[in-house]
Design an enzyme around this catalytic site. Sequence first.
Site, short mmCIF file in Angstrom:
data_model
loop_
_atom_site.label_atom_id
_atom_site.label_comp_id
_atom_site.label_asym_id
_atom_site.label_seq_id
_atom_site.Cartn_x
_atom_site.Cartn_y
_atom_site.Cartn_z
N ASP A 57 0.84 -1.20 0.00
CA ASP A 57 0.00 0.00 0.00
C ASP A 57 0.88 1.25 0.00
O ASP A 57 1.77 1.38 0.84
CB ASP A 57 -0.90 0.01 1.24
N GLU A 99 0.15 -6.64 -10.08
CA GLU A 99 1.11 -6.41 -11.16
C GLU A 99 0.45 -6.58 -12.52
O GLU A 99 0.66 -5.78 -13.44
CB GLU A 99 2.28 -7.39 -10.99
#
Length: 210
Positions: A115, A191
């Site tokens: 995060d 990703e």
Amino acid sequence: MRVRKKRIGERRLAACAHLLPADPAHVFGETDKPLRVEIGCGKGRFITETAVGNPGYNFIAVELVTDVIMLAMEKAMALEGGCPDNLRFYSGNADRIDELFSAHSIDRIYLNFSDPWPKARHAKRRLTYRGFLQEYRRIMGENAEIFFKTDNRGLFEFSLNEFCADDWKLSNISLDLHNSDYEGNIMTEYEEKFSSRGMPIYRLEARNRK
Ligand code: SAH
């Protein structure tokens, strides 16, 4: 409806409970296999594939959000043969990770798409904040390393500064992982999402110098 949903969640979680040891540091018993930890495993694709491909290592996936770690455990259990013997999970906050594992017991830490906490006043919550790095150092073995990747340029810049300020040795820095020489990359769920939007992926390796 909400009660029903909660009950289904509890049942699903109970079905994974055997993968959630109270004491992850000792779940693999006496073993020569080095221990590797992912902090913030999300839905678990990375750690599941990594564990399957590396039977000579043990893996613990740490995740704060119960509903999310449940998805990761279900993913591992859905594999042919079930969850690999070298993979277990820990549901909780990594902010006390140095109390969870003993000194020098970890061979590698993975931080994947942590995060970013973009507000400056939240900087101490970033998993590469120097306070976290100092905790990691305590549980990492002599030649242990941190593998970090993110789509977030601000977090990457912050992390470079934190690693340097805390005297880590950096290597294999990439500002565009998918167009680099790095081989054997295992994509995480985040990703895939970010790179499919054309965003570059940043990556580095950090080793303990102290
Ligand atoms: N690694 C996954 C998920 C990235 S999102 C991927 O690349 O797809 C970041 C994840 O870290 C979230 O699932 C979040 O719940 C978890 N996380 C954030 N802070 C954490 C903390 N302090 N301890 C454990 N997990 C944390």
